[in-house]
Design an enzyme around this catalytic site. Structure first.
Site, mmCIF file in Angstrom:
data_model
loop_
_atom_site.group_PDB
_atom_site.id
_atom_site.type_symbol
_atom_site.label_atom_id
_atom_site.label_comp_id
_atom_site.label_asym_id
_atom_site.label_seq_id
_atom_site.Cartn_x
_atom_site.Cartn_y
_atom_site.Cartn_z
ATOM 1 N N ASP A 192 0.917 -1.288 -0.025
ATOM 2 C CA ASP A 192 -0.014 0.095 -0.026
ATOM 3 C C ASP A 192 0.879 1.219 -0.017
ATOM 4 O O ASP A 192 1.750 1.394 0.714
ATOM 5 C CB ASP A 192 -0.772 0.051 1.119
ATOM 6 N N LYS A 210 -8.294 0.632 -4.836
ATOM 7 C CA LYS A 210 -9.480 0.094 -4.414
ATOM 8 C C LYS A 210 -10.675 0.531 -4.774
ATOM 9 O O LYS A 210 -10.783 2.179 -5.007
ATOM 10 C CB LYS A 210 -9.233 0.078 -2.907
ATOM 11 N N GLY A 233 -5.437 -3.022 8.700
ATOM 12 C CA GLY A 233 -4.992 -1.857 9.454
ATOM 13 C C GLY A 233 -4.851 -2.116 10.805
ATOM 14 O O GLY A 233 -4.669 -1.445 11.946
ATOM 15 N N GLY A 263 -3.232 -7.512 8.041
ATOM 16 C CA GLY A 263 -2.501 -7.627 9.429
ATOM 17 C C GLY A 263 -1.111 -8.027 9.007
ATOM 18 O O GLY A 263 -0.414 -8.270 10.242
#
Lengths: 294, 191
Positions: free
Chosen positions: A24, A81, A153, A214
């Site tokens: 990301d 996204k 996140g 995660g």
């Protein structure tokens, strides 16, 4: 005559991403760091999932300007996204020339009933799944790549592990079934029989399956690879850490050398602070991103 | 036969080679190159593979092996890594093929395509060639043999024991190109 947007071509790009790390990024600078560190693709966002979680409110597709700047900054594929069910955001990303669309639970869903008809697009889609039925429903809608949902996140790999293990177990269960049992299994998991039959024959999903949600350390990445992931998405884990370049390179190395504990030990040294983690139980059930979609 | 397994579609390449009756070995470290008779560099991301080649001391070992005559076939990212020139980029390359490639010059993913390709050496029928964010071979040196062309640009080339193509022969069930490469190695080793 050359044919574009075929299933082979859509699925093929995912095959080329295998064994790699998709990171990301929110700025062209971060995208260049990711590319330099060895990312096989980047996900262009306005905010990483940890910040989306902190900010609350409605999370939408990123501003096209942000995405275009990131596309200009790197030569590797750029993903972006869209909200679950928001096919117009997807039309916009396709028009921008994005390489892959993530119909993602990280953003606020736009449709509580239907996901996007992904066959209608030339650009390929990746979707999240928590179990085999969900993965096969997304593939039936046209997803050319699957990833675990995990819990985005959080920097907590437990949910990604749960989802990967569950999908593996469900695939193993199908392997030994006769035709009449596959029909019942398809009904039970709410997935099309032809895909269920295909999984039983192949012993794996018919598309590439990455781990996401995660992952924060090289050990997390190698764990997911050893559990059978084809590659890794790292969301907040890199640019929320103390030394993004070093951590990014370490996670790339760990994804390739996932079966080599000596390399894993070496690359895990001196990485600085990982992103702050979040206990899943501390997130109110209604706030869990993985519960978005069906 | 070795398949460079740093990143990308190396499992698909192994599957194709096994169907041709060849034993394969995944290569992630320099010492694993010992004893292989040929090497395949698969599709993937060339910058990722290059980064890992550098970080894990494979660049020098691969250069030595290929310079020493190890037959090598690079597909897509593999042909980029074998090229002498990568237009507008200083990324790592091995430089054994006297060609210039331009990355992503066929366009982004929405422009990725498949097409029936005539490969004269394989004869009919045409070969279904899958191009995914493919590099364009924009120039070839005098020592390079062009084995197939798409829209006036070379897409399959050979310079002695070094082969490269811009498309993905491992993504279809047609094994003729893998077999052709393997046959040429076998013939050379008989001589």
């Amino acid at each position: 005559m050359a044919e574009k947007g075929t299933w082979t071509v859509k699925k093929g790009l995912a095959e080329m991403l295998k064994g790699g790390v998709i990171m990301d990024v929110t700025t062209p600078e971060q995208a260049r760091i990711a590319e330099e560190a060895g990312a096989c693709a980047v996900m262009a966002l306005e905010r990483v999932p940890a910040d989306i979680r902190a900010a609350g409110g409605v999370a939408r597709m990123a501003d096209p300007t942000v995405i275009l700047r990131i596309m200009d900054a790197v030569t590797i594929p750029v993903m972006a996204k869209v909200r679950i069910g928001h096919f117009v955001e997807a039309q916009i990303l396709e028009a921008l020339g994005v390489d892959y669309i993530d119909e993602s639970e990280v953003l606020t869903p736009a449709d509580e009933q239907f996901h996007i008809d992904k066959h209608a697009f030339k650009v390929p889609f990746v979707c999240g799944a928590r179990n085999l039925g969900e993965a096969l429903r997304r593939i039936a809608e046209g997803a050319a790549m699957i990833r675990t949902k995990g819990e985005p996140g959080t920097g907590n790999v437990v949910e990604a592990v749960r989802h990967m293990r569950l999908i593996n177990a469900e695939i193993r269960r199908l392997r030994g079934m006769g035709r009449e049992e596959l029909v019942a299994a398809a009904k039970e998991m709410g997935a099309p029989l032809d895909l269920v039959t295909q999984v039983a024959e192949l012993g794996r999903l018919p598309v590439v399956n990455f781990a996401a949600g995660g992952i924060a350390t090289p050990a997390d990445a190698a764990l997911m690879m050893q559990l059978g992931a084809d590659g890794i998405f790292v969301g907040s884990g890199i640019f929320k850490s103390q030394d993004p370049m070093k951590r990014a390179r370490a996670i790339v190395a760990a994804t390739t050398y996932y079966n080599d504990p000596r390399v894993l030990a070496e690359v895990s040294k001196d990485l600085g602070e990982a992103m702050p983690g979040l206990e899943i139980a501390a997130i109110a059930p209604g706030q869990r991103m993985q519960e978005r979609g069906w | 036969m070795g398949v460079l397994a740093l990143q990308g579609a190396f499992v698909e390449q192994e599957r194709a080679l096994r169907r041709c009756g060849v034993d394969t070995r995944q290569i992630r470290k320099a010492e694993e190159l010992t004893g292989i008779r040929a090497l395949l560099i698969p599709g993937g991301e060339s910058t990722t593979i290059g980064r890992l080649m550098e970080d894990f001391a494979l660049t020098a070992a691969l250069t030595r092996a290929i310079a020493g005559g190890l037959p090598v076939f690079g597909t897509c990212a593999g042909v980029i890594l074998l090229a002498r020139e990568i237009v507008g980029s200083d990324q790592l390359r091995l430089g054994f093929l006297d060609i210039a490639v331009e990355r992503n010059a066929y366009g982004r993913q929405v422009d990725s395509f498949e097409v029936d390709l005539d490969i004269p050496a394989l004869g009919p029928p045409p070969f279904r060639a899958v191009f995914i964010r493919a590099p364009k071979i924009v120039a070839v040196g005098p020592g390079v043999e062009v084995l197939a062309v798409h829209e006036d640009k070379p897409v399959l080339v050979r310079q002695g024991h070094v082969w490269g193509c811009a498309f993905h022969p491992e993504l279809t069930s047609d094994l003729r190109l893998h077999r052709y490469f393997l046959d040429s190695i076998a013939n050379r080793q008989l001589i």
